[in-house]
Design a protein around this motif. Structure first.
Motif, PDB file in Angstrom:
ATOM      1  N   VAL A   5      -0.585   3.805 -15.577  1.00 47.13           N
ATOM      2  CA  VAL A   5      -1.716   3.878 -13.980  1.00 47.13           C
ATOM      3  C   VAL A   5      -3.164   3.099 -14.172  1.00 47.13           C
ATOM      4  O   VAL A   5      -3.706   3.291 -15.284  1.00 47.13           O
ATOM      5  CB  VAL A   5      -1.955   5.384 -13.577  1.00 47.13           C
ATOM      6  N   THR A   6      -3.255   2.423 -13.801  1.00 46.59           N
ATOM      7  CA  THR A   6      -4.546   1.321 -14.008  1.00 46.59           C
ATOM      8  C   THR A   6      -6.072   1.713 -12.934  1.00 46.59           C
ATOM      9  O   THR A   6      -6.753   1.618 -12.711  1.00 46.59           O
ATOM     10  CB  THR A   6      -4.354   0.275 -13.997  1.00 46.59           C
ATOM     11  N   TYR A   7      -4.903   2.882 -11.806  1.00 50.93           N
ATOM     12  CA  TYR A   7      -6.359   2.503 -10.970  1.00 50.93           C
ATOM     13  C   TYR A   7      -6.062   3.996 -10.760  1.00 50.93           C
ATOM     14  O   TYR A   7      -6.404   4.818  -9.267  1.00 50.93           O
ATOM     15  CB  TYR A   7      -6.100   2.029  -9.724  1.00 50.93           C
ATOM     16  N   GLY A   8      -6.004   5.400 -11.175  1.00 48.23           N
ATOM     17  CA  GLY A   8      -5.530   6.662 -11.421  1.00 48.23           C
ATOM     18  C   GLY A   8      -6.721   7.186 -10.862  1.00 48.23           C
ATOM     19  O   GLY A   8      -6.117   8.696  -9.977  1.00 48.23           O
ATOM     20  N   SER A   9      -8.050   6.915 -10.160  1.00 48.63           N
ATOM     21  CA  SER A   9      -9.170   7.420  -9.866  1.00 48.63           C
ATOM     22  C   SER A   9      -9.235   7.121  -8.245  1.00 48.63           C
ATOM     23  O   SER A   9     -10.759   7.626  -8.016  1.00 48.63           O
ATOM     24  CB  SER A   9     -10.677   7.398 -10.677  1.00 48.63           C
ATOM     25  N   GLU A 444      -9.386  -0.247   3.398  1.00 47.60           N
ATOM     26  CA  GLU A 444     -10.469   0.605   3.250  1.00 47.60           C
ATOM     27  C   GLU A 444     -11.929   0.733   2.189  1.00 47.60           C
ATOM     28  O   GLU A 444     -11.258   0.744   0.909  1.00 47.60           O
ATOM     29  CB  GLU A 444     -10.282   1.387   4.249  1.00 47.60           C
ATOM     30  N   GLN A 445     -12.695   1.044   2.414  1.00 47.43           N
ATOM     31  CA  GLN A 445     -13.420   0.986   1.435  1.00 47.43           C
ATOM     32  C   GLN A 445     -12.993   2.091   0.555  1.00 47.43           C
ATOM     33  O   GLN A 445     -12.925   3.410   0.379  1.00 47.43           O
ATOM     34  CB  GLN A 445     -14.933   1.958   1.855  1.00 47.43           C
ATOM     35  N   ASP A 446     -13.320   1.590  -0.831  1.00 49.00           N
ATOM     36  CA  ASP A 446     -13.230   1.921  -2.074  1.00 49.00           C
ATOM     37  C   ASP A 446     -11.540   2.262  -2.253  1.00 49.00           C
ATOM     38  O   ASP A 446     -10.955   2.047  -3.848  1.00 49.00           O
ATOM     39  CB  ASP A 446     -13.144   3.153  -2.483  1.00 49.00           C
ATOM     40  N   ILE A 447     -10.516   1.292  -1.134  1.00 47.60           N
ATOM     41  CA  ILE A 447      -9.180   1.696  -1.048  1.00 47.60           C
ATOM     42  C   ILE A 447      -8.653   0.094  -0.958  1.00 47.60           C
ATOM     43  O   ILE A 447      -8.846  -0.272  -0.419  1.00 47.60           O
ATOM     44  CB  ILE A 447      -8.867   2.894  -0.408  1.00 47.60           C
ATOM     45  N   MET A 448      -7.358   0.305  -2.343  1.00 52.09           N
ATOM     46  CA  MET A 448      -6.221  -0.675  -2.329  1.00 52.09           C
ATOM     47  C   MET A 448      -5.089  -0.836  -2.735  1.00 52.09           C
ATOM     48  O   MET A 448      -4.687  -0.038  -2.817  1.00 52.09           O
ATOM     49  CB  MET A 448      -7.284  -2.121  -3.288  1.00 52.09           C
ATOM     50  N   ALA A 449      -4.516  -1.693  -1.592  1.00 57.47           N
ATOM     51  CA  ALA A 449      -3.483  -1.337  -2.596  1.00 57.47           C
ATOM     52  C   ALA A 449      -2.328  -2.189  -3.289  1.00 57.47           C
ATOM     53  O   ALA A 449      -2.850  -3.938  -2.561  1.00 57.47           O
ATOM     54  CB  ALA A 449      -2.828  -1.660  -0.689  1.00 57.47           C
ATOM     55  N   VAL A 502       1.152   1.582  -2.509  1.00 55.54           N
ATOM     56  CA  VAL A 502      -0.018   1.815  -1.739  1.00 55.54           C
ATOM     57  C   VAL A 502      -0.780   2.926  -1.859  1.00 55.54           C
ATOM     58  O   VAL A 502      -0.250   3.391  -3.540  1.00 55.54           O
ATOM     59  CB  VAL A 502       0.791   3.165  -0.037  1.00 55.54           C
ATOM     60  N   ARG A 503      -1.532   3.389  -1.558  1.00 59.01           N
ATOM     61  CA  ARG A 503      -2.297   4.229  -2.547  1.00 59.01           C
ATOM     62  C   ARG A 503      -1.555   6.019  -3.017  1.00 59.01           C
ATOM     63  O   ARG A 503      -0.886   6.611  -2.394  1.00 59.01           O
ATOM     64  CB  ARG A 503      -3.713   4.952  -1.308  1.00 59.01           C
ATOM     65  N   GLY A 504      -2.380   5.988  -3.995  1.00 58.82           N
ATOM     66  CA  GLY A 504      -1.360   7.426  -4.791  1.00 58.82           C
ATOM     67  C   GLY A 504      -0.166   7.200  -5.334  1.00 58.82           C
ATOM     68  O   GLY A 504       0.292   8.234  -5.706  1.00 58.82           O
ATOM     69  N   ILE A 505       0.132   5.465  -5.130  1.00 60.45           N
ATOM     70  CA  ILE A 505       1.946   5.492  -5.865  1.00 60.45           C
ATOM     71  C   ILE A 505       1.474   4.802  -6.790  1.00 60.45           C
ATOM     72  O   ILE A 505       0.859   3.872  -6.888  1.00 60.45           O
ATOM     73  CB  ILE A 505       2.627   5.136  -4.190  1.00 60.45           C
ATOM     74  N   GLY A 506       2.548   4.421  -8.089  1.00 63.65           N
ATOM     75  CA  GLY A 506       2.618   3.638  -8.419  1.00 63.65           C
ATOM     76  C   GLY A 506       1.185   3.069  -9.496  1.00 63.65           C
ATOM     77  O   GLY A 506       0.580   4.113 -10.366  1.00 63.65           O
ATOM     78  N   VAL A 507       0.799   2.521  -9.526  1.00 65.85           N
ATOM     79  CA  VAL A 507      -0.114   2.265 -10.861  1.00 65.85           C
ATOM     80  C   VAL A 507      -1.898   2.823  -9.955  1.00 65.85           C
ATOM     81  O   VAL A 507      -2.586   2.577 -10.805  1.00 65.85           O
ATOM     82  CB  VAL A 507      -0.590   0.396 -10.611  1.00 65.85           C
ATOM     83  N   SER A 508      -1.956   3.568  -8.615  1.00 64.90           N
ATOM     84  CA  SER A 508      -3.263   4.064  -8.250  1.00 64.90           C
ATOM     85  C   SER A 508      -2.893   5.553  -7.796  1.00 64.90           C
ATOM     86  O   SER A 508      -3.054   6.670  -7.249  1.00 64.90           O
ATOM     87  CB  SER A 508      -3.129   3.790  -6.992  1.00 64.90           C
ATOM     88  N   ARG A 509      -1.770   6.681  -8.773  1.00 61.00           N
ATOM     89  CA  ARG A 509      -1.425   8.009  -8.980  1.00 61.00           C
ATOM     90  C   ARG A 509      -2.317   8.161  -9.547  1.00 61.00           C
ATOM     91  O   ARG A 509      -2.647   7.998 -10.089  1.00 61.00           O
ATOM     92  CB  ARG A 509       0.125   7.826  -9.565  1.00 61.00           C
ATOM     93  N   SER A 510      -2.843   9.068  -8.932  1.00 65.08           N
ATOM     94  CA  SER A 510      -3.882  10.204  -8.982  1.00 65.08           C
ATOM     95  C   SER A 510      -3.762  10.693 -10.769  1.00 65.08           C
ATOM     96  O   SER A 510      -2.678  11.669  -9.759  1.00 65.08           O
ATOM     97  CB  SER A 510      -4.434  11.202  -7.658  1.00 65.08           C
ATOM     98  N   LEU A 511      -4.262  10.575 -11.670  1.00 63.74           N
ATOM     99  CA  LEU A 511      -4.588  11.149 -12.057  1.00 63.74           C
ATOM    100  C   LEU A 511      -5.180  12.465 -12.747  1.00 63.74           C
ATOM    101  O   LEU A 511      -5.474  13.026 -13.744  1.00 63.74           O
ATOM    102  CB  LEU A 511      -4.722   9.720 -13.432  1.00 63.74           C
ATOM    103  N   ASN A 512      -6.235  12.981 -11.192  1.00 60.99           N
ATOM    104  CA  ASN A 512      -7.006  14.185 -11.726  1.00 60.99           C
ATOM    105  C   ASN A 512      -6.289  15.277 -11.804  1.00 60.99           C
ATOM    106  O   ASN A 512      -5.286  15.312 -11.223  1.00 60.99           O
ATOM    107  CB  ASN A 512      -8.033  13.686 -10.504  1.00 60.99           C
ATOM    108  N   CYS A 513      -6.787  16.559 -11.507  1.00 66.67           N
ATOM    109  CA  CYS A 513      -6.388  17.737 -11.567  1.00 66.67           C
ATOM    110  C   CYS A 513      -5.642  17.896 -12.857  1.00 66.67           C
ATOM    111  O   CYS A 513      -5.620  17.335 -13.875  1.00 66.67           O
ATOM    112  CB  CYS A 513      -4.943  18.303 -10.566  1.00 66.67           C
TER     113      CYS A 513
END
Length: 651
Positions: A5-9, A444-449, A502-513
């Motif tokens: 995960v490289t884009y977890g935030s 969109e701003q801040d977001i990439m797939a 897409v956002r929150g999936i794979g390399v952009s899975r959110s690592l917070n919480c």
């Protein structure tokens, strides 16, 4: 999940920027309040907006109350009570009554709401505050929340997983029919108040409410919704929305009112909506909810109360210790209520051991599911879904774009070619693949797939530019493109094959919480993201569909007009909607995806996450209707569907 995960935030940063922007707009609106007339207008405005978040309440039906037993104690009695907040939905409660010398005296009353304790009203801190109130001259009715105490929804079905989990199961399912679980929780409290005020022992001129944690939140909700209260005390209720998001604290289903953030509301507005009713905010120095946020809540409320000339009527008490209704906070609450009603006698507590759960139980064998004819929340959701299915009108072919855009709250897309970044190629894949070319599609701003090109003999090695071809495939994975590629789940062709996180999936899975290897953790980052979009009146699923649509736009700008869109699991749901909305898709294949959203409402427990469930979709359509359209227009093929438990459909 093993993929890096490289884009977890990324998703959290996007949400935080946007929630802060809404909070700043609210701050400017509140700063403009200067006079009592301004305060009255602001109060009425937030009352209206907050009540809109809860939607429509059901009609009041007979409570059918029963007293199933009485416990006698030296300074009070405890009646074991049951009533129906909706026909067939039983609520269990204990009514603590002070002893009176003549039996005719009326007492001030307090409604008690429990936090997330499995024992509900019998949990030590909650029966402690109830009996302390009775000992000090108040009638107190404390009731079990849904999924707690005697009202467990899944205990007898072998699926018990704790109060938070039970709340999320119920809330997730009812989101498909456009219901908010917080409305159900609030209605239980309003009907509990109806019962409390029906008792001849109660002085209706002095009626309070108190609760802790989730019960503190419910105290602010119910007291805002019902003007019969004259005083409140909310303990460890949480923090303001920005602070909770900053600190990566998800709250369960009932604590995230739809549209609250985009309506420029915050926790403080629940107190402001009650102004100038006397209230005290109780918190602990080491609470996991950030006390800075609570201090902000108090300051905002105090401003409005001050303009009413009642600045001292909204107070804050900081106790010493961790999250919970401590003895220190309990005493502060009772003393506050005694001051409001004019009691002179000093505070004291009963000197007796706490009661057992069995002693306080009102229902047969201590659970409402043993009552003949009892209904679960699931039964109401299932029945509502059936009503909607009968009432729905077919969607005409030309209506699909507008219907789906509204359900998914899709943002507008630019007609210009989307911008993309050339990302470092990755070697993290199957052994036979040296590396994959990757691009970051800015949706969109801040977001990439993140778009991957699967190499072939004709497309070897690293590429900086996107390949141009009329025909190609785009694959949307379940929870990670890299994982599905590695596991051989992506169908390869002789042409150009791509995959998309897409956002929150794979390399952009959110690592917070709280770190959890389970993507579908009930209290994890995927849920946090979904509920914050919900509070902005948006669909997190819709934002993921948007990512897919913008990527399809990019491919179309590079010459693709005959795209085979495929998806698996969560990606299959996204692919279904994207295929219906994008003209460059000529064929769609869906694997391991739910057959219908209706099916998810017909089982007591379903495992699909909130991020995959479009709010209120069953009010207008369902997947089988959309699938018929796609079979006719996009050569839809459905392979190996999954059931409500995300398992292969049997038979």
């Amino acid at each position: 999940m093993n993929a890096q995960v490289t884009y977890g935030s990324m998703v959290h940063a996007n949400l935080l920027r946007r929630v802060r922007a809404f909070a700043q707009q609210r701050r400017e609106r509140l700063d403009a309040v200067k006079t009592q007339a301004d305060a009255q207008r602001y109060r009425q405005q937030v009352r209206t907006l907050l009540r809109q978040c809860f939607g429509k309440f059901p009609a009041r039906t007979p409570l059918m109350p029963q007293v199933t037993g009485v416990v006698e104690r030296p300074t009070y009695t405890i009646e074991k009570v049951m009533f129906q907040s909706r026909p067939g939905l039983w609520v269990t409660a204990n009514l603590y009554l002070p002893r009176s010398s003549d039996g005719k005296k009326k007492f001030p009353a307090v409604l008690g709401s429990c936090g997330h304790a499995g024992e509900g009203k019998a949990a030590g801190p909650y029966q402690s505050f109830a009996r302390a109130l009775a000992h000090n001259g108040f009638v107190c009715l404390i009731y079990d929340p849904i999924g707690q105490g005697e009202r467990h929804q899944y205990l007898d079905l072998g699926n018990y997983c704790g109060p938070v989990c039970e709340h999320q199961i119920a809330g997730n399912a009812m989101s498909l029919v456009g219901d908010f679980f917080g409305t159900w929780r609030a209605w239980d409290g309003i009907r509990a108040l109806d019962y409390l005020l029906s008792r001849p022992e109660v002085d209706r001129n002095h009626v309070g409410m108190t609760g802790n944690s989730g019960g503190g939140t419910l105290t602010t909700y119910i007291a805002m919704l019902d003007d019969r209260f004259t005083m409140t005390a909310a303990s460890c209720l949480g923090s303001d929305y920005v602070t909770n998001l900053e600190n990566e604290l998800p709250c369960d289903s009932e604590q995230n009112p739809p549209g609250a953030i985009s309506s420029l509301l915050n926790y403080a507005d629940f107190f402001i909506a009650q102004a100038p009713r006397p209230t005290i905010i109780l918190t602990q120095s080491e609470d996991f909810f950030d006390i800075r946020g609570l201090k902000n809540i108090h300051a905002d409320a105090q401003k409005i109360y001050g303009l009413y000339g009642q600045k001292n009527s909204v107070r804050i008490k900081l106790g010493t210790g961790q999250h919970g209704y401590s003895p220190e906070l309990r005493e502060a609450m009772v003393r506050f209520f005694r001051e409001v009603v004019g009691y002179k006698k000093d505070y004291s507590e009963p000197d007796a051991p706490l009661e057992t759960l069995e002693t306080l139980a009102a229902a047969p064998k201590g659970q409402v599911h043993n009552i003949p004819g009892h209904k679960r929340v699931h039964d109401f959701t299932a029945a509502r879904a059936k009503e909607l299915a009968k009432a729905r009108k077919p969607v005409a072919d030309k209506q699909w774009p507008s219907v789906l855009s509204k359900v998914l709250t899709l943002p507008k897309r630019s007609s210009a070619a989307p911008h993309y970044r050339v990302l470092r190629a990755t070697t993290e894949c199957a052994p036979e693949v040296n590396y994959l070319s990757r691009w970051g599609v800015e949706t969109e701003q801040d977001i990439m797939a993140v778009l991957y090109l699967l190499p072939t003999p004709s497309l070897p090695g690293f590429r900086a530019s996107l390949p141009a071809a009329k025909g190609m495939t785009l694959y949307l994975p379940h929870i990670s493109a890299m994982e599905d590629i590695r596991n051989g789940l992506v169908t390869r062709t002789k042409g150009i094959d791509t995959a998309l996180d897409v956002r929150g999936i794979g390399v952009s899975r959110s690592l917070n919480c709280t770190p959890d290897p389970n993507f579908f953790a009930n209290y994890g980052s995927d849920f946090l993201n979904a509920v914050h979009h919900q509070m902005m009146n948006e669909s997190y699923l819709g934002r993921r569909v948007h990512d897919a649509l913008v990527t399809l736009d990019l491919l179309a700008h590079h010459g693709a007009s005959d795209i085979h869109l495929t998806g698996r699991g969560l990606g299959g749901i996204i692919a279904t909607f994207a295929a219906a909305l994008h003209p460059a898709v000529s064929k769609v294949t869906i694997r391991n995806t739910v057959r219908s959203f209706h099916e998810l409402t017909q089982t007591p427990k379903q495992d699909w996450p909130l991020s995959s469930l479009p709010w209120g979709i069953l009010q207008v359509t369902d997947l089988p209707d959309l699938n018929r359209y796609l079979r006719k227009t996009k050569k839809l093929r459905i392979v190996e569907p999954w059931d409500a438990k995300m398992q292969p459909v049997k038979g």
